[in-house]
Design a protein around this motif. Structure first.
Motif, PDB file in Angstrom:
ATOM      1  N   ASP A 291     -31.446  -9.581  12.421  1.00  0.00           N
ATOM      2  CA  ASP A 291     -32.826  -9.362  12.721  1.00  0.00           C
ATOM      3  C   ASP A 291     -33.640  -8.653  11.667  1.00  0.00           C
ATOM      4  O   ASP A 291     -34.627  -8.762  11.219  1.00  0.00           O
ATOM      5  CB  ASP A 291     -33.041  -8.573  13.973  1.00  0.00           C
ATOM      6  N   PHE A 292     -32.539  -7.700  11.019  1.00  0.00           N
ATOM      7  CA  PHE A 292     -33.252  -6.533  10.324  1.00  0.00           C
ATOM      8  C   PHE A 292     -32.960  -7.185   8.744  1.00  0.00           C
ATOM      9  O   PHE A 292     -33.973  -7.069   7.908  1.00  0.00           O
ATOM     10  CB  PHE A 292     -32.540  -5.277  10.472  1.00  0.00           C
ATOM     11  N   VAL A 293     -31.872  -7.496   8.397  1.00  0.00           N
ATOM     12  CA  VAL A 293     -31.511  -7.925   6.939  1.00  0.00           C
ATOM     13  C   VAL A 293     -31.535  -9.276   6.635  1.00  0.00           C
ATOM     14  O   VAL A 293     -32.598  -9.870   6.014  1.00  0.00           O
ATOM     15  CB  VAL A 293     -30.162  -7.092   6.570  1.00  0.00           C
ATOM     16  N   GLU A 294     -30.507 -10.212   6.896  1.00  0.00           N
ATOM     17  CA  GLU A 294     -30.433 -11.253   6.771  1.00  0.00           C
ATOM     18  C   GLU A 294     -29.443 -11.955   7.851  1.00  0.00           C
ATOM     19  O   GLU A 294     -28.324 -11.208   8.262  1.00  0.00           O
ATOM     20  CB  GLU A 294     -30.046 -11.864   5.560  1.00  0.00           C
ATOM     21  N   GLY A 295     -29.390 -13.475   8.109  1.00  0.00           N
ATOM     22  CA  GLY A 295     -28.517 -13.719   9.126  1.00  0.00           C
ATOM     23  C   GLY A 295     -28.772 -15.289   9.316  1.00  0.00           C
ATOM     24  O   GLY A 295     -29.721 -15.833   8.719  1.00  0.00           O
ATOM     25  N   LEU A 296     -27.799 -16.075   9.751  1.00  0.00           N
ATOM     26  CA  LEU A 296     -27.910 -17.503  10.027  1.00  0.00           C
ATOM     27  C   LEU A 296     -28.627 -17.724  11.280  1.00  0.00           C
ATOM     28  O   LEU A 296     -28.429 -17.121  12.398  1.00  0.00           O
ATOM     29  CB  LEU A 296     -26.537 -18.235  10.299  1.00  0.00           C
ATOM     30  N   ARG A 297     -29.546 -18.581  11.017  1.00  0.00           N
ATOM     31  CA  ARG A 297     -30.592 -19.078  12.195  1.00  0.00           C
ATOM     32  C   ARG A 297     -30.666 -20.255  12.491  1.00  0.00           C
ATOM     33  O   ARG A 297     -30.222 -21.307  11.491  1.00  0.00           O
ATOM     34  CB  ARG A 297     -31.914 -18.553  11.890  1.00  0.00           C
ATOM     35  N   PRO A 298     -30.519 -20.893  13.575  1.00  0.00           N
ATOM     36  CA  PRO A 298     -30.650 -22.499  13.958  1.00  0.00           C
ATOM     37  C   PRO A 298     -31.563 -23.108  13.155  1.00  0.00           C
ATOM     38  O   PRO A 298     -32.753 -22.534  13.111  1.00  0.00           O
ATOM     39  CB  PRO A 298     -30.836 -22.374  15.589  1.00  0.00           C
TER      40      PRO A 298
ATOM     41  N   LYS B 164     -24.679  -1.060  12.951  1.00  0.00           N
ATOM     42  CA  LYS B 164     -24.725  -2.581  13.087  1.00  0.00           C
ATOM     43  C   LYS B 164     -25.852  -3.080  12.492  1.00  0.00           C
ATOM     44  O   LYS B 164     -25.894  -4.159  12.190  1.00  0.00           O
ATOM     45  CB  LYS B 164     -24.696  -2.992  14.704  1.00  0.00           C
ATOM     46  N   ILE B 165     -27.222  -2.433  12.587  1.00  0.00           N
ATOM     47  CA  ILE B 165     -28.401  -3.224  12.124  1.00  0.00           C
ATOM     48  C   ILE B 165     -28.447  -2.870  10.540  1.00  0.00           C
ATOM     49  O   ILE B 165     -28.831  -3.769   9.635  1.00  0.00           O
ATOM     50  CB  ILE B 165     -29.487  -2.191  12.547  1.00  0.00           C
ATOM     51  N   LEU B 166     -28.028  -1.772   9.804  1.00  0.00           N
ATOM     52  CA  LEU B 166     -28.235  -1.511   8.330  1.00  0.00           C
ATOM     53  C   LEU B 166     -26.865  -2.155   7.683  1.00  0.00           C
ATOM     54  O   LEU B 166     -27.316  -2.405   6.485  1.00  0.00           O
ATOM     55  CB  LEU B 166     -28.404  -0.164   8.197  1.00  0.00           C
TER      56      LEU B 166
ATOM     57  N   PHE C   4     -27.098   1.365   4.114  1.00  0.00           N
ATOM     58  CA  PHE C   4     -26.787   2.886   4.412  1.00  0.00           C
ATOM     59  C   PHE C   4     -27.076   3.528   2.928  1.00  0.00           C
ATOM     60  O   PHE C   4     -27.713   4.353   2.575  1.00  0.00           O
ATOM     61  CB  PHE C   4     -25.516   3.131   4.792  1.00  0.00           C
ATOM     62  N   PHE C   5     -26.532   2.807   2.005  1.00  0.00           N
ATOM     63  CA  PHE C   5     -26.667   3.418   0.550  1.00  0.00           C
ATOM     64  C   PHE C   5     -27.801   3.049  -0.136  1.00  0.00           C
ATOM     65  O   PHE C   5     -28.331   3.907  -0.644  1.00  0.00           O
ATOM     66  CB  PHE C   5     -25.491   2.625  -0.296  1.00  0.00           C
TER      67      PHE C   5
ATOM     68  N   THR D 190     -25.495  -7.988  -0.248  1.00  0.00           N
ATOM     69  CA  THR D 190     -25.480  -8.128   1.099  1.00  0.00           C
ATOM     70  C   THR D 190     -24.182  -8.894   1.639  1.00  0.00           C
ATOM     71  O   THR D 190     -23.497  -9.617   1.137  1.00  0.00           O
ATOM     72  CB  THR D 190     -26.823  -8.680   1.751  1.00  0.00           C
ATOM     73  N   GLN D 191     -23.980  -8.853   3.074  1.00  0.00           N
ATOM     74  CA  GLN D 191     -22.995  -9.385   3.684  1.00  0.00           C
ATOM     75  C   GLN D 191     -22.962 -10.961   3.410  1.00  0.00           C
ATOM     76  O   GLN D 191     -21.908 -11.648   3.274  1.00  0.00           O
ATOM     77  CB  GLN D 191     -23.080  -9.122   5.187  1.00  0.00           C
ATOM     78  N   TYR D 192     -24.019 -11.735   2.979  1.00  0.00           N
ATOM     79  CA  TYR D 192     -24.138 -13.130   3.128  1.00  0.00           C
ATOM     80  C   TYR D 192     -24.572 -13.624   1.685  1.00  0.00           C
ATOM     81  O   TYR D 192     -24.738 -14.536   1.334  1.00  0.00           O
ATOM     82  CB  TYR D 192     -25.546 -13.591   3.840  1.00  0.00           C
TER      83      TYR D 192
END
Length: 616
Positions: free
Chosen positions: A260-267, A440-442, A446-447, A462-464
């Motif tokens: 929701d906050f940074v990025e992620g996979l969406r349908p 979980k959100i950030l 954090f850095f 980022t994670q993705y």
């Protein structure tokens, strides 16, 4: 692989001369100090003794301020003995013969700012001793001051020595940006009307904490309006639509997460009707990208901006003129393809004659960069070389075909006229920041969110990132982004609020009485005054209850309900249920609630009268 020479230079300051082993040094152009950073600084006495700076706790080992502080350390007694007039006239810096001499040794920052509206200063202080404040910016900006100290107070043959080196291009660029940000911040500091605005500008990250209803969210929007409008207004409704795009608001909750906050996979619905997933930016990353574009564009020369806007216009006009799915193009090898769709990031192609891959998406940024370059790409390998790749990709063949088509359509012949992009401030408001699971959100942000690591110094993968068009792309938060959080002190989740976040934010308590001005929106003056009086009496009574404190006081935003409720309805429907939750489990709950009701001014029938009415 080539290496650069790592050369050190030695600058010597005596009563008569300032000379350097660097042939580029020029005493008549002290602006050159922007290009260097110090390595060491010391004083050589007439007995050939070396004296270095005795640093205060937390002071950097070496910085642009080390040399002048060393001079103050050595000649502290003599500087203290100067008359007020001599201190006021003491020479500090003259950047060039044509510029005015900057003067003055001041006893406080406030006194300095009366002389020069700037944050370009250093403070010298000793425990129980004097405080000196003088102008200071780049490495050479205090050479005049240091030489004057030797001239007035030193002995024959004594000298200061400064060892320095060239800044790297990255450091130099960062210093230029820092100067721009400081100048812009000082300008806004002067113009802003709300004291809290100054706290946010100084610290970058701010959390308002306090009792429920104290107007923390209302105050956050006031500050945003104050800063975005440069002090023109503190009313959110007065901002233009464009100005509102510089502010984003989100509320954390227990199920809120990284995607929701940074990025992620969406349908995503595919063109053939099947379901798939695509990587999408979250609300914070989208917001930061807007801020970063503004920050970077504000630093670009006019010619570069003209090229970029001309290229964007050429792309927009070209794709507006073609019919998706119908207009046909060919690669250099004769492969036919059509454009089926496009969005902000990609151009989607259909390649009917290709047996292995009949669909492809191109990165629109690559095509844009090719147009912006002004180069004429004659073969696909030119594109490979342009992007610094060892091997080409299939996509480059289609980039090449579209590049040629845009050129042939004559869309790149016009030169755009652009105004300079002003540097803007962007404010992100996180309501109820303590209600979300911060880690979980950030994630790795954090850095980057740390005020000390704004800009590329705080860039992270980022994670993705492996799913980005450019996997080497890093994310960072630019210097023009400010973050406001709000949290209720009595919320149980406060206790678990991450300590890593606590040290990255400045915490400011908002008391119930400090935001009573929001009650000015109650048009009836008598109701407004009565609301303030009842609020003050009730909050004073809350403080008398053992186990309760300021965090349980009732804020002004609750009392805004008096716009459409009378005082008794407001008590029975809102205040009474809330206060009952406060006192649940305390000794003499009923007695406390009666005292609260009496302080507020709610007088229901007493128990005796109620019983008598029932018998009749």
């Amino acid at each position: 692989m080539t290496t650069t020479t790592q050369e050190k230079y030695e600058l010597t300051i005596t009563a008569d001369n300032i000379i350097s082993t660097d042939t580029r040094f020029n005493i008549d152009n002290l602006n050159l100090g922007d290009n260097y950073e110090p390595i060491d600084a010391y004083y050589v006495t007439s007995d050939n003794e070396l004296i270095r700076r005795k640093r205060n706790k937390g002071e950097q080992r070496i910085s642009n301020q080390t040399l002048p502080r060393l001079a103050m350390q050595i000649f502290e007694r003599q500087l203290v003995a100067l008359s007020k007039e001599d201190k006021k006239e003491f020479p500090i810096c003259k950047y060039s013969p044509g510029q005015a001499l900057i003067r003055g040794i001041f006893s406080s920052v406030e006194e300095y700012r009366d002389y020069k509206k700037s944050v370009e200063y250093l403070i010298y202080r000793r425990e129980g001793g004097p405080q000196f404040v003088i102008y200071s910016w780049n490495m050479f900006s205090t050479l005049n001051f240091v030489q004057e100290c030797v001239k007035r107070f030193g002995k024959q043959g004594e000298k200061f020595v400064l060892i320095y080196r060239d800044k790297t291009e990255k450091t130099k660029k960062g210093g230029e940006f820092e100067k721009i940000i400081i100048d812009d911040t000082v300008k806004t500091l002067i113009e802003c009307k709300i004291p809290y605005s100054k706290l946010l500008l100084e610290s970058k990250n701010l959390i308002f904490r306090g009792a429920p209803g104290t107007g923390k969210s209302y105050l956050a929007k006031q500050i945003a309006a104050d800063i975005i409008s440069n002090g023109y207004t503190d009313k959110w409704t007065d901002l233009t639509e464009e100005q509102r795009r510089q502010v984003e608001f989100v509320q954390f909750h227990p199920s809120y997460d990284y995607s929701d906050f940074v990025e992620g996979l969406r349908p995503k619905m595919n063109e053939d009707g099947s379901m798939g997933f695509e990587l999408q930016d979250g609300i914070f990353k989208s917001f930061v990208d807007r801020a970063r574009r503004n920050f970077e564009d504000s630093q670009k020369p006019k010619e570069v901006r003209e090229k970029e806007i001309s290229s964007n216009t050429a792309l927009e006009e070209f794709f507006a003129d073609i019919e998706f799915g119908e207009a046909e193009f060919r690669t250099i090898k004769g492969n036919k393809f059509t454009i089926t769709n496009m969005d902000d990031k990609h151009i989607y192609l259909a390649i009917p004659g290709n047996e292995t891959v009949n669909k492809l998406s191109l990165n629109i940024d690559e095509l844009r960069k090719m147009l912006e370059s002004g180069l004429d790409f004659n073969k696909v390998s030119d594109i490979t070389k342009f992007f610094g790749k060892q091997f080409g990709t299939q996509n480059y063949s289609y980039d090449f075909a579209l590049f040629k088509a845009i050129k042939e359509a004559g869309k790149t012949n016009r030169k755009a006229k652009v105004e300079a992009e002003p540097l803007k401030k962007f404010i992100f408001i996180i309501d109820e920041i303590n209600r979300g699971e911060i880690s979980k959100i950030l994630g790795e942000l954090f850095f980057a969110i740390d005020p000390g690591y704004r800009g590329q110094a705080g860039e992270v993968a980022t994670q993705y990132s492996n799913m980005h068009d450019n996997p080497d792309e890093k994310f960072y938060i630019p210097e023009n982004v400010y973050i406001i959080g709000t949290m209720n002190d009595i919320d149980r989740s406060v206790d678990s609020f991450d300590f890593a976040m606590r040290r990255r934010f400045r915490f400011v308590e908002v008391r119930a009485e400090s935001t009573q001005d929001m009650l000015d929106t109650i048009e009836d003056e008598d109701i407004k005054n009565e609301a303030i009086a009842r609020m003050d009496r009730l909050n004073a009574e809350i403080l008398k209850v053992e186990g309760l404190n300021e965090n349980y006081q009732i804020g002004a935003s609750y009392f805004l309900k008096l716009k459409y409720l009378d005082f008794d309805e407001f008590w029975t429907d809102y205040l009474e249920p809330l206060l009952q939750e406060y006192v649940r489990g305390l000794y003499d709950e009923k007695g406390i609630m009666k005292r609260f009701a009496r302080a507020y001014g709610y007088f229901a029938l007493d128990e005796g009268a109620t019983d008598e009415a029932a018998q009749n």
